[in-house]
Design an enzyme around this catalytic site. Structure first.
Site, mmCIF file in Angstrom:
data_model
loop_
_atom_site.group_PDB
_atom_site.id
_atom_site.type_symbol
_atom_site.label_atom_id
_atom_site.label_comp_id
_atom_site.label_asym_id
_atom_site.label_seq_id
_atom_site.Cartn_x
_atom_site.Cartn_y
_atom_site.Cartn_z
ATOM 1 N N CYS A 148 0.812 -1.227 0.000
ATOM 2 C CA CYS A 148 0.000 0.000 0.000
ATOM 3 C C CYS A 148 0.845 1.278 0.000
ATOM 4 O O CYS A 148 0.459 2.281 -0.618
ATOM 5 C CB CYS A 148 -0.960 -0.010 1.184
ATOM 6 S SG CYS A 148 -0.246 -0.621 2.717
ATOM 7 N N HIS A 240 -2.417 6.622 3.881
ATOM 8 C CA HIS A 240 -0.979 6.694 4.146
ATOM 9 C C HIS A 240 -0.451 8.027 3.610
ATOM 10 O O HIS A 240 -0.575 8.324 2.407
ATOM 11 C CB HIS A 240 -0.249 5.546 3.454
ATOM 12 C CG HIS A 240 -0.516 4.190 4.054
ATOM 13 N ND1 HIS A 240 -1.300 3.982 5.166
ATOM 14 C CD2 HIS A 240 -0.068 2.958 3.681
ATOM 15 C CE1 HIS A 240 -1.331 2.684 5.459
ATOM 16 N NE2 HIS A 240 -0.596 2.046 4.569
HETATM 17 P P1 NAP Z 1 -7.110 -8.680 7.631
HETATM 18 O O1 NAP Z 1 -8.055 -7.584 7.931
HETATM 19 O O2 NAP Z 1 -6.365 -9.329 8.723
HETATM 20 O O3 NAP Z 1 -7.904 -9.781 6.797
HETATM 21 C C1 NAP Z 1 -7.403 -11.020 6.426
HETATM 22 C C2 NAP Z 1 -8.549 -11.995 6.431
HETATM 23 O O4 NAP Z 1 -8.095 -13.248 5.912
HETATM 24 C C3 NAP Z 1 -9.080 -12.261 7.830
HETATM 25 O O5 NAP Z 1 -10.338 -11.626 7.964
HETATM 26 C C4 NAP Z 1 -9.191 -13.793 7.909
HETATM 27 O O6 NAP Z 1 -10.523 -14.212 8.040
HETATM 28 C C5 NAP Z 1 -8.904 -14.238 6.493
HETATM 29 N N1 NAP Z 1 -8.267 -15.552 6.445
HETATM 30 C C6 NAP Z 1 -7.334 -16.095 7.257
HETATM 31 N N2 NAP Z 1 -7.018 -17.341 6.843
HETATM 32 C C7 NAP Z 1 -7.792 -17.598 5.754
HETATM 33 C C8 NAP Z 1 -7.972 -18.708 4.885
HETATM 34 N N3 NAP Z 1 -7.286 -19.849 5.045
HETATM 35 N N4 NAP Z 1 -8.857 -18.607 3.870
HETATM 36 C C9 NAP Z 1 -9.577 -17.487 3.685
HETATM 37 N N5 NAP Z 1 -9.470 -16.402 4.486
HETATM 38 C C10 NAP Z 1 -8.582 -16.452 5.499
HETATM 39 O O7 NAP Z 1 -5.985 -8.179 6.586
HETATM 40 P P2 NAP Z 1 -6.133 -7.135 5.391
HETATM 41 O O8 NAP Z 1 -5.671 -5.813 5.834
HETATM 42 O O9 NAP Z 1 -7.484 -7.274 4.794
HETATM 43 O O10 NAP Z 1 -5.006 -7.658 4.388
HETATM 44 C C11 NAP Z 1 -5.219 -8.743 3.507
HETATM 45 C C12 NAP Z 1 -4.003 -8.907 2.600
HETATM 46 O O11 NAP Z 1 -3.822 -7.701 1.840
HETATM 47 C C13 NAP Z 1 -2.683 -9.142 3.351
HETATM 48 O O12 NAP Z 1 -1.861 -10.004 2.601
HETATM 49 C C14 NAP Z 1 -2.080 -7.740 3.413
HETATM 50 O O13 NAP Z 1 -0.686 -7.757 3.539
HETATM 51 C C15 NAP Z 1 -2.508 -7.178 2.051
HETATM 52 N N6 NAP Z 1 -2.603 -5.722 1.967
HETATM 53 C C16 NAP Z 1 -3.242 -5.035 2.954
HETATM 54 C C17 NAP Z 1 -3.330 -3.644 2.817
HETATM 55 C C18 NAP Z 1 -4.001 -2.795 3.876
HETATM 56 O O14 NAP Z 1 -3.914 -1.562 3.788
HETATM 57 N N7 NAP Z 1 -4.669 -3.374 4.859
HETATM 58 C C19 NAP Z 1 -2.799 -3.012 1.710
HETATM 59 C C20 NAP Z 1 -2.162 -3.767 0.721
HETATM 60 C C21 NAP Z 1 -2.087 -5.126 0.858
HETATM 61 P P3 NAP Z 1 -11.296 -14.750 9.333
HETATM 62 O O15 NAP Z 1 -12.235 -13.658 9.638
HETATM 63 O O16 NAP Z 1 -11.932 -15.945 8.812
HETATM 64 O O17 NAP Z 1 -10.284 -15.025 10.397
#
Ligand code: NAP
Length: 361
Positions: A148, A240
């Site tokens: 990001c 950001h």
């Molecule tokens: P998050 O809020 O922690 O969400 C990740 C989700 O993945 C959780 O809700 C979890 O669901 C789910 N999960 C865990 N294990 C799984 C599985 N085996 N199958 C399907 N779902 C599963 O994280 P996020 O911020 O959305 O980020 C997601 C990805 O995008 C990461 O790789 C992160 O590095 C990337 N990213 C994030 C941002 C940002 O600004 N946040 C920006 C760029 C990239 P449950 O509810 O089921 O536990």
């Protein structure tokens, strides 16, 4: 042509929910499957607390949360998936999904620097989408979007490339949502700034070099200018903010820099893609802008909101350009950016949507 059936992986998370919101009534993609971790299987998507803005239809609320495996996705009709899986989960599951024939547009970091994986911010290096042609034909394709912080950075840097970038020094002030949900503990961040985010500074440098690198046949020659980043976490929900100094070979004046940033456009604007903001870099003339609370949702209405970055505080001192930029980390820096990659690949007929003539220049 009918809409293409797609899935969102990790749909319960912050980025997953942004995908669901952006795919609502999408003209080219129809959301037919959602996955979550084992603990949520058996629930419907409507059971998950909704943490982002935007609309969710009754049809989507009723979708069951599936296991993240190729068979479950294929049974639902989706062979293309948008991945918002956590990093370590993605490292294990995404190769399995590809082996099962699922094409992926991923937000996760593990494969971003692999030589045949396009790492794309569409206005900046949409032509890199061609790299996916070199991926094994028997597997699903993988197209990545950047970290990001990197996404906001390269959108601010790309218009400055004609001035000859020699060095970039930046400090980021990164929002809480960048750490996902539940993210940083409240007691660690209230009234505080955290001056380190694990692996972030390394990612920003390496990803910027790949994205601003040149495509030579089937490979990228990365940019080489130093990128010296200090990444911090601040108590802001979304957005950001980057404070940048860019050393350049030419010595443009402030007006010239502002004009280059405001005039910047890319293929998504030329093609008027559904998620493309009309102006990807909005220059704000006020001395006290951009601010996350006021400017993080620039870009237009609906799925375009949050897709433009904003830039202000432009200063020039003999070959150094100072500016402050702001980008929405879970929209432009994640789900919206990934969806725009898919829209561009579809418009150009590139993998995973076929490989017809009419490909990019
Ligand atoms: P998050 O809020 O922690 O969400 C990740 C989700 O993945 C959780 O809700 C979890 O669901 C789910 N999960 C865990 N294990 C799984 C599985 N085996 N199958 C399907 N779902 C599963 O994280 P996020 O911020 O959305 O980020 C997601 C990805 O995008 C990461 O790789 C992160 O590095 C990337 N990213 C994030 C941002 C940002 O600004 N946040 C920006 C760029 C990239 P449950 O509810 O089921 O536990």
């Amino acid at each position: 042509m009918g809409r293409i059936d797609v899935a969102v992986l990790g749909a319960s998370g912050l980025v997953g929910q942004r995908f669901v919101a952006a795919l609502h009534d999408h003209p080219s993609f129809r959301l037919v499957a959602l996955t979550a971790s084992e603990r949520r299987q058996g629930e419907c998507f409507g059971d998950v607390p909704w943490r982002v803005g935007g609309h969710i239809s009754e049809e989507v609320a009723q979708l069951p949360l599936l296991a993240t495996d190729a068979r479950a996705l294929r049974d639902s009709g989706a062979s293309v998936a948008f991945s918002a899986l956590p990093t370590l989960t993605a490292a294990t599951l995404e190769p399995q999904l590809r082996a099962g024939g699922i094409d992926l547009f991923t937000n996760a970091a593990p494969a971003r620097l692999e030589p045949t994986v396009p790492l794309v911010v569409p206005e900046v290096n949409g032509d890199h989408l061609c790299l996916a042609r070199a991926q094994p034909p028997a597997q699903g394709k993988l197209i990545a979007n950047a970290n990001c912080t990197t996404t906001g950075l390269v959108l601010a840097l790309a218009p400055l490339v004609p001035f000859g970038i020699r060095r970039v020094v930046l400090t980021s002030q990164q929002a809480l949502s960048g750490a996902g949900h539940p993210g940083v503990a409240a007691l660690d961040i209230s009234g505080n700034v955290l001056p380190h985010i694990a692996d972030e500074e390394e990612k920003v440098g390496a990803e910027t070099h790949k994205i601003l690198g040149a495509l030579h046949g089937p490979r990228i020659v990365p940019a080489t200018f130093p990128v010296q980043a200090t990444c911090t976490r601040v108590n802001v929900p979304d957005g950001h903010l980057l404070s940048l100094w860019v050393d350049t070979e030419l010595h443009p004046g402030t007006d010239e820099v502002a004009a280059a940033l405001a005039a910047f456009r890319g293929p998504p604007q030329e093609l008027d893609l559904p998620s493309a903001p009309p102006q990807p870099v909005v220059v704000l003339p006020q001395q006290d802008r951009p601010q996350p609370a006021k400017d993080v949702l620039l870009g237009g209405a609906g799925r375009r909101a949050g897709m433009a970055i904003s830039v202000g505080r432009i200063r020039t001192h003999g070959g150094s350009i100072g500016l402050v930029s702001l980008s929405h980390n879970t929209i432009r820096g994640a789900a919206g950016g990934s969806l725009l990659n898919a829209e561009l690949a579809l418009a150009w007929g590139l993998p995973p949507f076929g490989d017809r003539t009419g490909a990019p220049p």
